[in-house]
Write a protein that holds these residues in place. Structure first.
Motif, PDB file in Angstrom:
ATOM      1  N   LEU A  56       7.179  -8.758 -17.285  1.00 28.78           N
ATOM      2  CA  LEU A  56       7.917 -10.000 -17.083  1.00 28.78           C
ATOM      3  C   LEU A  56       8.231 -10.687 -18.402  1.00 28.78           C
ATOM      4  CD1 LEU A  56       9.032 -11.949 -14.941  1.00 28.78           C
ATOM      5  CD2 LEU A  56       6.814 -13.089 -14.941  1.00 28.78           C
ATOM      6  N   THR A  60      12.223 -11.279 -19.817  1.00 27.23           N
ATOM      7  CA  THR A  60      12.813 -12.619 -19.905  1.00 27.23           C
ATOM      8  C   THR A  60      13.232 -12.916 -21.337  1.00 27.23           C
ATOM      9  OG1 THR A  60      10.558 -13.484 -20.112  1.00 27.23           O
ATOM     10  CG2 THR A  60      11.578 -13.588 -17.942  1.00 27.23           C
ATOM     11  N   THR A 142      17.023 -21.800 -15.581  1.00 27.10           N
ATOM     12  CA  THR A 142      17.335 -21.409 -14.197  1.00 27.10           C
ATOM     13  C   THR A 142      17.777 -22.618 -13.370  1.00 27.10           C
ATOM     14  OG1 THR A 142      15.016 -21.668 -13.541  1.00 27.10           O
ATOM     15  CG2 THR A 142      15.731 -19.469 -14.253  1.00 27.10           C
ATOM     16  N   THR A 149      12.096 -14.686  -7.828  1.00 25.86           N
ATOM     17  CA  THR A 149      12.567 -14.231  -9.140  1.00 25.86           C
ATOM     18  C   THR A 149      12.695 -15.393 -10.107  1.00 25.86           C
ATOM     19  OG1 THR A 149      13.774 -12.380  -8.143  1.00 25.86           O
ATOM     20  CG2 THR A 149      14.409 -13.053 -10.375  1.00 25.86           C
ATOM     21  N   THR A 153      10.424 -16.074 -13.495  1.00 25.48           N
ATOM     22  CA  THR A 153      11.095 -16.292 -14.777  1.00 25.48           C
ATOM     23  C   THR A 153      10.619 -17.584 -15.418  1.00 25.48           C
ATOM     24  OG1 THR A 153      13.070 -15.105 -14.017  1.00 25.48           O
ATOM     25  CG2 THR A 153      13.342 -16.601 -15.883  1.00 25.48           C
TER      26      THR A 153
END
Length: 269
Positions: A56, A60, A142, A149, A153
């Motif tokens: 992850l 990112t 975001t 998801t 993130t």
């Protein structure tokens, strides 16, 4: 004369005496087997989680462009960037209400994350737990997104933000991109718009109100919904008392202090 036991007699030679049966070795503990299996399972789960976390973090983006993204949002909202340093009268109620372990955690709150995971597994209501870094990641990277998801993130970027910026810088970034209701983006614009003075002059009650509004700015707008805004303010003050920023007596006094709202169409001071 009684019967005398010879000195070289064995237990079998003594009348009425039987040799004790040999002790059997106890079977292997079932509890020990369960503990071993549990330890192996836990180690496997931790290894999987570590691998997932590493993936992850690699998947990112870097958080080094957070200031650039904040500047872009400021231009979109027509406010100056960068804003002034965050005053204590806003930082303390924000931390007390949104993330009371802010200064000691690594961008995420493991205890809160554990509660969220438990809630998702059991189907219970989400108890929240997003740190200020996670909220900042949501605002910058975001916006408008939801779901697993987006949440993952935000977690990864929160950790990166924590290591890329100081806590003071994170508070400043958050204050500059947050929405405070009534059309005000950024702490300076909100302070000028609601109270007619810059953020550096915020009183304790004014800072607490703004710190409470960011959670639900449309619902807790103090001009449009004063009753709901006051209820939220009372919660913020209670949190400040709970974490030690205010005594109970001080909290009562602050809650009874007039806000001094003088709404203006121009958010400048």
């Amino acid at each position: 004369m009684g019967w005398r036991v010879p000195q070289d007699a064995t237990a079998d030679d003594v009348p009425g005496h039987t040799r004790p049966l040999p002790q059997k070795r106890p079977p292997r503990s079932r509890t020990r087997r369960y503990l071993k299996r549990a330890a192996i399972t836990l180690a496997a789960l931790l290894a999987i989680l570590a691998a997932a976390a590493a993936t992850l973090l690699l998947a990112t983006p870097s958080a080094s462009d957070a200031t650039k993204l904040a500047a872009q949002q400021a231009r979109q909202h027509g406010i100056a960037y960068p804003g002034p340093p965050v005053p204590a009268n806003f930082a303390r109620p924000l931390v007390a209400t949104e993330d009371h372990r802010f200064y000691s955690e690594p961008g995420i709150d493991p205890l809160a994350v554990g509660r969220v995971i438990e809630g998702k597994l059991t189907g219970s209501q989400d108890q929240g737990g997003a740190t200020i870094e996670q909220q900042l990641a949501k605002l910058l990277y975001t916006p408008g997104q939801s779901g697993v998801t987006a949440e993952l993130t935000q977690v990864a970027l929160a950790i990166k933000l924590n290591y890329a910026y100081s806590k003071a810088e994170i508070l400043r970034l958050y204050a500059e991109v947050a929405y405070y209701g009534h059309g005000y983006y950024g702490l300076e614009a909100a302070s000028c718009g609601y109270f007619g003075h810059p953020a550096s002059k915020l009183t304790v009650v004014q800072g607490a109100m703004l710190a409470g509004v960011v959670n639900a700015p449309s619902e807790d707008d103090p001009i449009a919904f004063p009753a709901q805004a006051h209820a939220r303010l009372a919660h913020v003050i209670a949190r400040m008392v709970a974490v030690g920023y205010l005594t109970k007596t001080q909290g009562t006094a602050v809650l009874n202090t007039p806000l001094g709202i003088v709404p203006r169409d121009d958010a400048g001071c």
